[in-house]
Design an enzyme around this catalytic site. Structure first.
Site, mmCIF file in Angstrom:
data_model
loop_
_atom_site.group_PDB
_atom_site.id
_atom_site.type_symbol
_atom_site.label_atom_id
_atom_site.label_comp_id
_atom_site.label_asym_id
_atom_site.label_seq_id
_atom_site.Cartn_x
_atom_site.Cartn_y
_atom_site.Cartn_z
ATOM 1 N N ASN A 80 8.593 -5.949 -1.168
ATOM 2 C CA ASN A 80 8.321 -7.338 -1.535
ATOM 3 C C ASN A 80 8.325 -8.240 -0.313
ATOM 4 O O ASN A 80 9.090 -8.036 0.623
ATOM 5 C CB ASN A 80 9.350 -7.840 -2.553
ATOM 6 C CG ASN A 80 9.328 -7.023 -3.826
ATOM 7 O OD1 ASN A 80 8.387 -6.254 -4.041
ATOM 8 N ND2 ASN A 80 10.332 -7.166 -4.657
ATOM 9 N N ASP A 129 8.656 -11.603 -0.914
ATOM 10 C CA ASP A 129 9.047 -12.890 -1.513
ATOM 11 C C ASP A 129 10.369 -13.458 -1.019
ATOM 12 O O ASP A 129 10.746 -14.568 -1.395
ATOM 13 C CB ASP A 129 9.062 -12.763 -3.048
ATOM 14 C CG ASP A 129 10.030 -11.687 -3.557
ATOM 15 O OD1 ASP A 129 11.001 -11.344 -2.848
ATOM 16 O OD2 ASP A 129 9.810 -11.190 -4.686
ATOM 17 N N HIS A 134 6.626 -4.643 3.999
ATOM 18 C CA HIS A 134 5.323 -5.319 3.966
ATOM 19 C C HIS A 134 5.378 -6.754 4.489
ATOM 20 O O HIS A 134 4.466 -7.530 4.232
ATOM 21 C CB HIS A 134 4.746 -5.274 2.539
ATOM 22 C CG HIS A 134 4.435 -3.878 2.069
ATOM 23 N ND1 HIS A 134 4.256 -3.536 0.749
ATOM 24 C CD2 HIS A 134 4.266 -2.727 2.774
ATOM 25 C CE1 HIS A 134 3.992 -2.235 0.652
ATOM 26 N NE2 HIS A 134 4.001 -1.716 1.866
ATOM 27 N N CYS A 141 -1.351 -14.145 20.443
ATOM 28 C CA CYS A 141 -0.205 -13.638 21.224
ATOM 29 C C CYS A 141 0.777 -12.827 20.370
ATOM 30 O O CYS A 141 1.757 -12.313 20.881
ATOM 31 C CB CYS A 141 0.514 -14.779 21.945
ATOM 32 S SG CYS A 141 1.504 -15.819 20.855
ATOM 33 N N CYS A 167 -0.201 -21.402 16.091
ATOM 34 C CA CYS A 167 0.937 -20.780 16.784
ATOM 35 C C CYS A 167 1.718 -21.858 17.541
ATOM 36 O O CYS A 167 1.129 -22.700 18.219
ATOM 37 C CB CYS A 167 0.406 -19.737 17.759
ATOM 38 S SG CYS A 167 1.653 -19.051 18.857
ATOM 39 N N ASN A 202 12.995 1.331 -14.175
ATOM 40 C CA ASN A 202 11.680 0.773 -14.478
ATOM 41 C C ASN A 202 11.499 0.796 -16.001
ATOM 42 O O ASN A 202 11.910 1.755 -16.647
ATOM 43 C CB ASN A 202 10.584 1.643 -13.804
ATOM 44 C CG ASN A 202 9.268 0.922 -13.625
ATOM 45 O OD1 ASN A 202 8.723 0.361 -14.567
ATOM 46 N ND2 ASN A 202 8.750 0.934 -12.408
ATOM 47 N N GLU A 259 8.788 1.307 -17.400
ATOM 48 C CA GLU A 259 7.692 2.243 -17.696
ATOM 49 C C GLU A 259 7.814 3.488 -16.818
ATOM 50 O O GLU A 259 8.376 3.410 -15.731
ATOM 51 C CB GLU A 259 6.339 1.608 -17.344
ATOM 52 C CG GLU A 259 5.944 0.444 -18.193
ATOM 53 C CD GLU A 259 4.596 -0.131 -17.755
ATOM 54 O OE1 GLU A 259 3.866 0.525 -16.990
ATOM 55 O OE2 GLU A 259 4.304 -1.247 -18.181
#
Ligand code: BJW
Ligand code: ZN
Length: 250
Positions: A108, A110, A125, A136, A154, A220, A222
């Protein structure tokens, strides 16, 4: 073994574990109101302005239309402004305080695990609140939302920056996967929570853990692509199941 609650046997496994590693995905933030990418019903991927996530969060779109990529992330950043860590995030932060060797590997972006208080965190990620200069490569916090400037510039060299996240077709940042693999291989107990386990290389980590001798527990509502290889499937919502491991201890 498929369970719907934390049994005594599972509790004992948890209490006896010295090294716990956890891989989380979008499902852990679902109870904070953050949409998942897949799963739930027709397994269709999330779409925005008629485009699939696989198109929006892609290296191709970043190369051809970086402004649109930022608009997509700005839309999600606006949703995240309202989101708070839920009972699942908080339980994992609590596990870390009770376990001598604990690593949380998340797909995640977030920031909710950090907000919950987790310290040993590997964000495979990237992070939606960080930007990276396209010239740079320096990274900086970019929390203004909606963005004052698209793309943000930047702070060092003034060039355009991009979200510091790993898009489809891009490499993970250097060294992070190796650290995640190492934490997976040394775990006694490996949890896979709220991920459909279809995106690689993250989906390889439970296999690494299993091959190195860990017990693997999936949490989970599922079944997923890796359910066949786990030791226990704990079927249900992370926010309801994860706190049970602590509560049961008395
Ligand atoms: C609940 C719940 C509740 C609901 N409680 N649970 C090997 C084989 C095949 C393909 C590849 C491969 N190696 C690489 C690839 C290509 C690609 C890939 O994996 N594609 C597959 C989809 C086929 N991988 C890559 O491109 C990666 N890069 C790479 O490998 O580089 C090396 C390389 C590059 C170039 C050339 C050669 C080598 C990078 C992948 C980066 C993924 N990025 C994204 C977007 C990030 C930015 C953004 O957010 O926009 O990351 S994709 C998206 O999927 C996001 C997520 O982190 C990721 C995983 O999704 P996740 O977390 O599993 O969410 P869902 O929605 O799928 O699942 C939610 C689950 O929660 C469901 O199961 C629900 O049931 C459950 N749930 N409520 C618990 N309350
Ligand atoms: Zn720069």
């Amino acid at each position: 073994m498929v369970l719907t609650e934390v049994t005594n046997e599972l509790q004992t496994m948890f209490d006896n574990a010295r090294r716990i590693s956890v891989l989380t995905g979008a499902g852990i933030s679902a109870e904070s109101g953050v949409p998942t990418f897949r799963g739930g019903g027709d397994r269709e991927m999330w779409t925005w302005r008629g485009k699939h996530v696989s198109e929006l969060s892609s290296a191709e779109l970043m190369a051809t239309n970086p402004q649109l990529v930022w608009e997509w992330f700005d839309y999600r950043r606006t949703m995240l402004l309202e989101a708070k860590p839920n009972a699942g995030h908080l339980a994992l932060a609590d596990w870390e305080r009770r376990c001598e060797d604990f690593t949380l590997i998340t797909q995640n972006i977030d920031d909710l695990h950090r907000a919950a208080g987790t310290l040993n965190l590997l964000e495979l990620h990237g992070n939606i609140w960080r930007a990276r200069c396209l010239r740079c490569s320096s990274t900086f916090e970019a929390r203004d939302c909606p963005l004052e400037q698209n793309p943000p510039l930047c702070l060092g060299c003034g060039n355009a920056a991009r979200p510091d996240v790993v898009l489809f077709g891009e490499m993970l940042s250097e060294g992070i996967y190796e650290r995640a693999e190492e934490a997976s291989a040394r775990a006694d107990l490996f949890f896979v929570i709220g991920t459909s386990a279809v995106v690689y290389p993250a989906a390889s980590l439970p296999i690494t853990a299993k091959q190195a001798g860990a017990k693997v527990i999936e949490v989970n509502p599922e079944a997923t692509d890796i359910s066949f290889m786990v030791d226990v499937t704990l079927l249900g919502k992370a926010g309801e199941l994860l706190p049970q491991f602590i509560k049961e201890r008395g």
